[in-house]
Design a protein around this motif. Structure first.
Motif: not given
Length: 125
Positions: A59-60, A113-115, A118-120
């Protein structure tokens, strides 16, 4: 004053090998693949400021990505159960010594956590 020289994948390899081998983890025997993953990690470090697994969505955001900062928190169980970590970078001594080819390792990272990553990465919180 000149800018600091960027680390090469081989330099990262050498630095990590010293630390990780003392813990019983070795780089996989496919050297080209290992150096490619290390280059991708260096690219991520340039982008985000930290070494993160390039085989997973990051996500960064350091807090969101903490579980996949290399070596990720899933590596120990992956190597124990499958002989390799998810991205194939690390293996155990026996597989390294005998040049055992990498096997697919199922994803342990929770979907949540993956979601979140992705959102971030899409600009969410």
């Amino acid at each position: 004053m000149s800018a600091p020289k960027e680390m090469t994948p081989q330099q990262l390899h050498d630095a990590l090998a010293k630390v990780q081998e003392a813990k019983g983890y070795y780089f996989a025997c496919e050297t080209d693949m290992v150096l490619e993953i290390l280059q991708q990690m260096l690219d991520m470090k340039k982008r985000y400021g930290y070494l993160v697994c390039p085989c997973r969505l990051s996500s960064g955001n350091r807090e969101i990505d903490r579980d996949i900062m290399c070596p990720c928190q899933y590596r120990d169980e992956d190597v124990k159960e499958h002989g390799f970590c998810y991205c194939g970078l690390y293996t155990d001594e026996e597989r390294r010594k005998n040049s055992v080819p990498r096997v697919p390792v199922p994803e342990r990272r929770p979907v949540e956590k993956s979601m979140a990553a992705l959102g971030a990465s899409l600009g969410g919180k």
